[in-house]
Enzyme design. Structure first.
Site, PDB file in Angstrom:
ATOM      1  N   ALA A 301       0.806  -1.309  -0.045  1.00  0.00           N
ATOM      2  CA  ALA A 301      -0.148   0.079  -0.038  1.00  0.00           C
ATOM      3  C   ALA A 301       0.675   1.041   0.097  1.00  0.00           C
ATOM      4  O   ALA A 301       0.947   2.046   0.978  1.00  0.00           O
ATOM      5  CB  ALA A 301      -1.059  -0.041   0.941  1.00  0.00           C
ATOM      6  N   GLY A 303       0.708   4.164  -1.211  1.00  0.00           N
ATOM      7  CA  GLY A 303       0.307   5.434  -0.769  1.00  0.00           C
ATOM      8  C   GLY A 303       0.390   5.712   0.517  1.00  0.00           C
ATOM      9  O   GLY A 303       0.606   7.138   0.942  1.00  0.00           O
ATOM     10  N   ASP A 304       0.432   4.783   1.582  1.00  0.00           N
ATOM     11  CA  ASP A 304       0.524   5.375   3.009  1.00  0.00           C
ATOM     12  C   ASP A 304       1.770   5.903   3.252  1.00  0.00           C
ATOM     13  O   ASP A 304       1.774   6.968   3.799  1.00  0.00           O
ATOM     14  CB  ASP A 304       0.258   4.123   3.980  1.00  0.00           C
ATOM     15  CG  ASP A 304      -1.343   3.997   3.837  1.00  0.00           C
ATOM     16  OD1 ASP A 304      -2.101   4.595   4.068  1.00  0.00           O
ATOM     17  OD2 ASP A 304      -1.716   2.659   3.404  1.00  0.00           O
ATOM     18  N   PRO A 305       3.068   5.202   3.192  1.00  0.00           N
ATOM     19  CA  PRO A 305       4.164   5.683   3.464  1.00  0.00           C
ATOM     20  C   PRO A 305       4.517   6.901   2.747  1.00  0.00           C
ATOM     21  O   PRO A 305       5.384   7.753   2.947  1.00  0.00           O
ATOM     22  CB  PRO A 305       5.187   4.609   3.435  1.00  0.00           C
ATOM     23  CG  PRO A 305       4.331   3.517   2.456  1.00  0.00           C
ATOM     24  CD  PRO A 305       3.085   3.801   2.756  1.00  0.00           C
ATOM     25  N   GLY A 308       2.799   9.714   3.984  1.00  0.00           N
ATOM     26  CA  GLY A 308       3.327   9.958   5.462  1.00  0.00           C
ATOM     27  C   GLY A 308       4.807  10.849   5.419  1.00  0.00           C
ATOM     28  O   GLY A 308       5.019  11.758   5.991  1.00  0.00           O
TER      29      GLY A 308
END
Length: 548
Positions: A301, A303-305, A308
């Site tokens: 996924a 997109g999360d890191p 972030g």
């Protein structure tokens, strides 16, 4: 369904192949845009697999000013993907030259310390053992959960910020509730491996945000903080009376980073967006897969890191700006845009040539060889059929690198003619005969040890390294020497190994300063030491359920 094969998460996982078959049979008859729209209307997190050409037509990205036009002296006007965040007041970060820095002005939040004077003598891997970190003195109020927001907080904590996480045992975040616990411990809200990985470096204050008194305490905390981070759906913070305008009343200089799937503005702002959907939305999935095959999942996924670390960068920039202006900022970070920024190579190919790169598996558009090759089985591989996972990646960027590789292969095989073989002498020749080239290297590598080949090829300037499993990463001496791994004693799970950060500072300490907290572990310390509440006041808040 009537059979009940998909009535629970466990059953859907057990029958995943059958479920996928049904879904694919159904989706083939549906319009992609309609599925995206109708799924979102039903609060199902649907997303299309967009191509790079599709991205240019997205009204939402255009409305957010994500694309920017840049005049180039040779290429003319070229459309670029822009910065993956907005910075309040309709402000989109411009591309272009930055104003000159005043060399006599230094940030007061820890960029320069007495200990920093000895940085030249310090190890580039580990930095000095003591001294001040860049964000020392900065306090962060962390209202985030799952991965994107916590990953931002992880970066800020490693940079020296004090990060206070507000959470509730009555409504624990997903990171604490995932069924990922060490097999030898009794599961609790404090034993989830996921939480203990991504929430390192925090203090935990337990407050039930369903209580008005808790909301007042959060606002009071914000008055003592420099930064707030959150990654709830758009509108949630406003409904809690904790939106940027609410917090700015308590602290006009507050910097708030809000992370969401589609961003806080634009026609699709209320669409659901999770990390796994941003690979398809960004165009990365359309580039991923084998030659002639369909698009593939990225496997992470991303997109999360991506969001972030984008948010952490934006926070640092906003802190630097506040040093000059005293002004706070509301930072609007989009998972979609952050992931699309990772796909810039595909975007520029589309923009400059009219077509995105074709899917090619492990191969490269120009380099050859550029692939992952099976190597010989190793001791302990018995029973690991059909594939023990012993693979070696090799990439040759230049003709000289290929000649070095060819010399090693020719020596092993007793075939000196390979060194000047006209099929492979130039990059164009190697690309034209890539199937033959991969077959040759694959046959050679399959009879040899991956580590021996790595050592020999690296010695002659060829990029080569085994593909490592997680357990092999933990035993890797280079990563250990770089200080990647963090080990803390935890009251409920004992001493465990976690990954830290992928960057190192040569002029300040590195690594995380504390383990992930137990839920509510520092509540009394924060409410008493920071907000001045007496032990009796805190006990009353706990009895009333405000702390809970």
């Amino acid at each position: 369904t009537e059979t009940g094969l998909f009535d629970s998460v466990e059953l859907r996982l057990e029958n995943e192949d059958l479920l996928t078959l049904y879904l694919e049979e159904w989706t083939r008859t549906q319009d992609m845009a309609a599925l995206w729209r109708d799924g979102q209307a039903s609060r199902v997190c649907t997303a299309p697999v967009l191509t790079m050409g599709d991205l240019a037509e997205q009204e939402h990205l255009a409305d957010r000013g994500f694309f920017v036009e840049v005049d180039h002296p040779r290429a003319g006007t070229v459309t670029h993907v822009g910065a993956p965040f907005r910075a309040g007041d309709g402000f989109r970060v411009p591309l272009g030259a930055a104003p000159p820095l005043d060399p006599d002005r230094r940030p007061s939040f820890g960029a320069t310390t007495a200990a920093g004077a000895g940085a030249a003598a310090a190890s580039a891997e580990h930095g000095p053992a003591d001294g001040q970190r860049p964000l020392s003195g900065v306090r962060v109020l962390d209202l985030s959960w799952v991965w994107a927001g916590p990953y931002c907080g992880l970066q800020l904590a490693a940079l020296g910020a004090e990060v206070i996480k507000v959470e509730s045992a009555k409504r624990p975040g997903l990171g604490r509730r995932l069924n990922l616990h060490p097999p030898d411990v009794e599961p609790s809200l404090n034993t989830c491996c996921y939480f203990n990985q991504w929430e390192q470096g925090r203090l935990s204050c337990m407050l039930d945000l369903g209580r008005p008194e808790a909301i007042d305490l959060v606002k009071e905390l914000a008055g003592h903080c420099d930064v707030v981070i959150e990654n709830f759906a758009n509108g949630v913070m406003e409904k809690l009376d904790l939106g940027y305008e609410d917090l700015a009343e308590a602290n006009p200089g507050i910097i708030m980073a809000s992370i969401s799937g589609y961003g806080a503005t634009g026609p699709l702002r209320d669409y659901m967006g999770y990390g796994p959907t941003t690979g398809p939305l960004s165009g990365l999935s359309s580039l991923t897969g084998y030659e002639g095959g369909p698009p593939r999942e990225l496997g992470i996924a991303v997109g999360d890191p991506a969001a972030g670390i984008t948010a952490a960068f934006a926070v640092c920039a906003a802190l630097a700006e506040r040093e000059r202006t005293g002004r706070g900022r509301h930072l609007d970070v989009s998972l979609w845009e952050a992931t699309t920024s990772f796909a810039v190579e595909g975007w520029m190919a589309q923009e400059l040539t009219g077509g995105a790169p074709a899917r090619r598996g492990n191969r490269d558009a120009d380099m050859a060889p550029h692939n992952c090759y099976r190597t010989a089985r190793e001791a302990g591989d018995d029973g690991l059929e059909p594939d023990p996972g012993r693979w070696l990646s090799i990439a040759c960027a230049t003709d000289d690198e290929w000649r070095s590789l060819a010399t090693v292969i020719a020596t092993d095989l007793g075939r000196p003619e390979l060194i000047d073989d006209p099929h492979f002498v130039s990059a164009a020749d190697r690309k034209a005969n890539e199937d033959e080239l991969d077959a040759l290297i694959g046959a050679w590598a399959s009879e040899r040890d991956r580590w021996e080949l790595t050592e020999r090829l690296q010695a002659v300037g060829v990029a080569a390294h085994p593909s490592l499993s997680p357990l092999e990463l933990l035993a890797d001496p280079h990563l250990e020497a770089r200080g990647l791994f963090e080990r803390f004693d935890h009251p409920e799970v004992g001493r465990r190994t976690h990954t830290g950060l992928a960057w190192r500072s040569a002029s300040s300490p590195n690594g995380m300063t504390r383990r992930a907290p137990l839920i509510g572990e520092h509540t009394d310390e924060i409410l008493g030491g920071l907000l001045g509440r007496s032990p009796a006041d805190i006990a009353a808040l706990r009895d009333a359920g405000v702390i809970g």
